[in-house]
Scaffold this motif. Structure first.
Motif, PDB file in Angstrom:
ATOM      1  N   ALA A  53       0.725  -1.165   0.217  1.00  0.00           N
ATOM      2  CA  ALA A  53      -0.038   0.166  -0.146  1.00  0.00           C
ATOM      3  C   ALA A  53       0.925   1.241  -0.057  1.00  0.00           C
ATOM      4  CB  ALA A  53      -1.171   0.013   1.337  1.00  0.00           C
ATOM      5  N   GLY A  54       1.819   1.219   0.677  1.00  0.00           N
ATOM      6  CA  GLY A  54       2.884   2.342   0.803  1.00  0.00           C
ATOM      7  C   GLY A  54       3.548   2.434  -0.518  1.00  0.00           C
ATOM      8  N   LEU A  55       3.825   1.518  -1.233  1.00  0.00           N
ATOM      9  CA  LEU A  55       4.376   1.778  -2.506  1.00  0.00           C
ATOM     10  C   LEU A  55       3.645   2.289  -3.594  1.00  0.00           C
ATOM     11  CD1 LEU A  55       6.596  -1.457  -2.934  1.00  0.00           C
ATOM     12  CD2 LEU A  55       7.370   0.873  -2.414  1.00  0.00           C
ATOM     13  N   LEU A  82       5.662  -8.734  -3.930  1.00  0.00           N
ATOM     14  CA  LEU A  82       5.682  -8.368  -5.495  1.00  0.00           C
ATOM     15  C   LEU A  82       4.426  -8.593  -6.216  1.00  0.00           C
ATOM     16  CD1 LEU A  82       7.288  -6.473  -7.136  1.00  0.00           C
ATOM     17  CD2 LEU A  82       8.935  -8.543  -7.837  1.00  0.00           C
ATOM     18  N   CYS A  83       4.078 -10.160  -6.084  1.00  0.00           N
ATOM     19  CA  CYS A  83       2.990 -10.320  -6.953  1.00  0.00           C
ATOM     20  C   CYS A  83       1.748  -9.497  -6.587  1.00  0.00           C
ATOM     21  CB  CYS A  83       2.580 -11.619  -6.681  1.00  0.00           C
ATOM     22  SG  CYS A  83       1.300 -12.349  -7.645  1.00  0.00           S
ATOM     23  N   GLU A  84       1.293  -8.973  -5.405  1.00  0.00           N
ATOM     24  CA  GLU A  84       0.387  -8.320  -5.070  1.00  0.00           C
ATOM     25  C   GLU A  84       0.576  -6.864  -5.665  1.00  0.00           C
ATOM     26  OE1 GLU A  84      -1.543  -6.498  -1.286  1.00  0.00           O
ATOM     27  OE2 GLU A  84      -0.125  -7.889  -1.018  1.00  0.00           O
ATOM     28  N   LEU A  85       1.838  -6.311  -5.804  1.00  0.00           N
ATOM     29  CA  LEU A  85       1.955  -5.015  -6.337  1.00  0.00           C
ATOM     30  C   LEU A  85       1.835  -5.180  -7.688  1.00  0.00           C
ATOM     31  CD1 LEU A  85       3.110  -2.215  -6.002  1.00  0.00           C
ATOM     32  CD2 LEU A  85       5.471  -3.146  -6.347  1.00  0.00           C
ATOM     33  N   ASP A  86       2.100  -6.203  -8.408  1.00  0.00           N
ATOM     34  CA  ASP A  86       2.227  -6.336  -9.930  1.00  0.00           C
ATOM     35  C   ASP A  86       0.779  -6.085 -10.467  1.00  0.00           C
ATOM     36  OD1 ASP A  86       3.381  -7.309 -12.560  1.00  0.00           O
ATOM     37  OD2 ASP A  86       1.988  -8.908 -12.114  1.00  0.00           O
ATOM     38  N   ILE A  87      -0.303  -6.991  -9.584  1.00  0.00           N
ATOM     39  CA  ILE A  87      -1.775  -6.799  -9.706  1.00  0.00           C
ATOM     40  C   ILE A  87      -2.246  -5.587  -9.682  1.00  0.00           C
ATOM     41  CG2 ILE A  87      -4.012  -7.901  -9.291  1.00  0.00           C
ATOM     42  CD1 ILE A  87      -2.332 -10.562  -8.475  1.00  0.00           C
ATOM     43  N   ALA A  88      -1.829  -4.812  -8.496  1.00  0.00           N
ATOM     44  CA  ALA A  88      -2.514  -3.641  -8.379  1.00  0.00           C
ATOM     45  C   ALA A  88      -1.930  -2.541  -9.287  1.00  0.00           C
ATOM     46  CB  ALA A  88      -1.791  -3.339  -6.832  1.00  0.00           C
ATOM     47  N   LEU A  89      -0.609  -2.632  -9.826  1.00  0.00           N
ATOM     48  CA  LEU A  89      -0.321  -1.621 -10.876  1.00  0.00           C
ATOM     49  C   LEU A  89      -1.056  -1.864 -12.083  1.00  0.00           C
ATOM     50  CD1 LEU A  89       3.274  -1.639  -9.844  1.00  0.00           C
ATOM     51  CD2 LEU A  89       1.708   0.332  -9.615  1.00  0.00           C
ATOM     52  N   ALA A  90      -1.272  -3.131 -12.484  1.00  0.00           N
ATOM     53  CA  ALA A  90      -2.091  -3.490 -13.843  1.00  0.00           C
ATOM     54  C   ALA A  90      -3.360  -2.919 -13.606  1.00  0.00           C
ATOM     55  CB  ALA A  90      -1.887  -4.968 -13.727  1.00  0.00           C
ATOM     56  N   GLU A  91      -4.131  -2.944 -12.500  1.00  0.00           N
ATOM     57  CA  GLU A  91      -5.444  -2.598 -12.479  1.00  0.00           C
ATOM     58  C   GLU A  91      -5.487  -1.273 -12.216  1.00  0.00           C
ATOM     59  OE1 GLU A  91      -6.445  -4.490  -8.602  1.00  0.00           O
ATOM     60  OE2 GLU A  91      -7.150  -6.558  -9.563  1.00  0.00           O
TER      61      GLU A  91
END
Length: 209
Positions: A53-55, A82-91
């Motif tokens: 969330a911070g990133l 990182l997998c979670e960050l990958d998904i969130a950035l794509a969304e």
């Protein structure tokens, strides 16, 4: 939680997105064997823990729509968040580029674009075969001595030369400039693409660029 070395806004200095404004997330920690020519050795060690969330908040605050996730070796933290960050950035509709050595297998289904930079150390390549197959582009640090082994790698993996980029070896501006002519000539001869390292040409050994 992810282990972070640094984050900053800049221009992508290498590869197919050279010159593109970007927000960099440099994750901490790498995978042995380590590269003696690395220009970010500080990222080999542990950094600070940050939440996904911070990133995401930092990306939003930056205003950039292109994020480069690098290291160290960023994919070693895939299951740590990182997998979670990958998904969130794509969304969020953010374009993402991963910079990886391929020592850690590139995960199946990764959403960001993978730029693979295989490392030739101690007489052999240290890269997982799955990483080669899943990379969008391959980027090699090149000098006169390494050109034959790079050519052999391209042949052994039947790589499309349009996907192959050579960068002159050099942790300093002078070293890079010295290696540029031979890499230039080899790219012309072999049909590879050439990338400078703009951040080193512009700022030499300054960090955080």
């Amino acid at each position: 939680m992810l282990n972070l070395h640094e984050m900053f806004a800049s221009l992508q200095g290498e590869g197919p997105h050279t010159g593109r404004p970007a927000f960099f997330i440099r994750l901490a920690g790498c995978v042995a064997p380590l590269c003696p020519w690395c220009d970010t050795k500080g990222a080999w060690d542990d950094g600070i823990e940050v939440s996904v969330a911070g990133l995401l908040d930092a990306v939003k605050d930056s205003g950039h729509r292109f994020v480069v996730i690098t290291g160290g070796e960023p994919l070693r933290q895939w299951d740590a968040g990182l997998c979670e960050l990958d998904i969130a950035l794509a969304e969020m509709g953010i374009a993402v580029q991963y910079e990886t050595s391929g020592k850690v297998p590139v995960p199946e289904g990764i959403r960001g674009e993978v730029i693979l930079s295989p490392k030739y150390l101690d007489g052999s390549w240290h890269v997982d075969p799955k990483s080669v197959a899943r990379a969008g582009h391959l980027k090699f640090v090149a000098s006169e001595e390494t050109l034959p082994v790079i050519d052999a790698f391209v042949v052994d993996h039947a790589l499309d030369k349009e996907r192959v980029w050579l960068m002159p070896l050099g942790m300093t501006r002078d070293d890079q400039i010295e290696n540029m002519p031979v890499v230039w000539d080899h790219c012309v001869k072999m049909g590879y693409r050439m990338a400078s390292r703009l951040h080193i040409l512009a700022f030499d050994t300054k960090k955080g660029i």
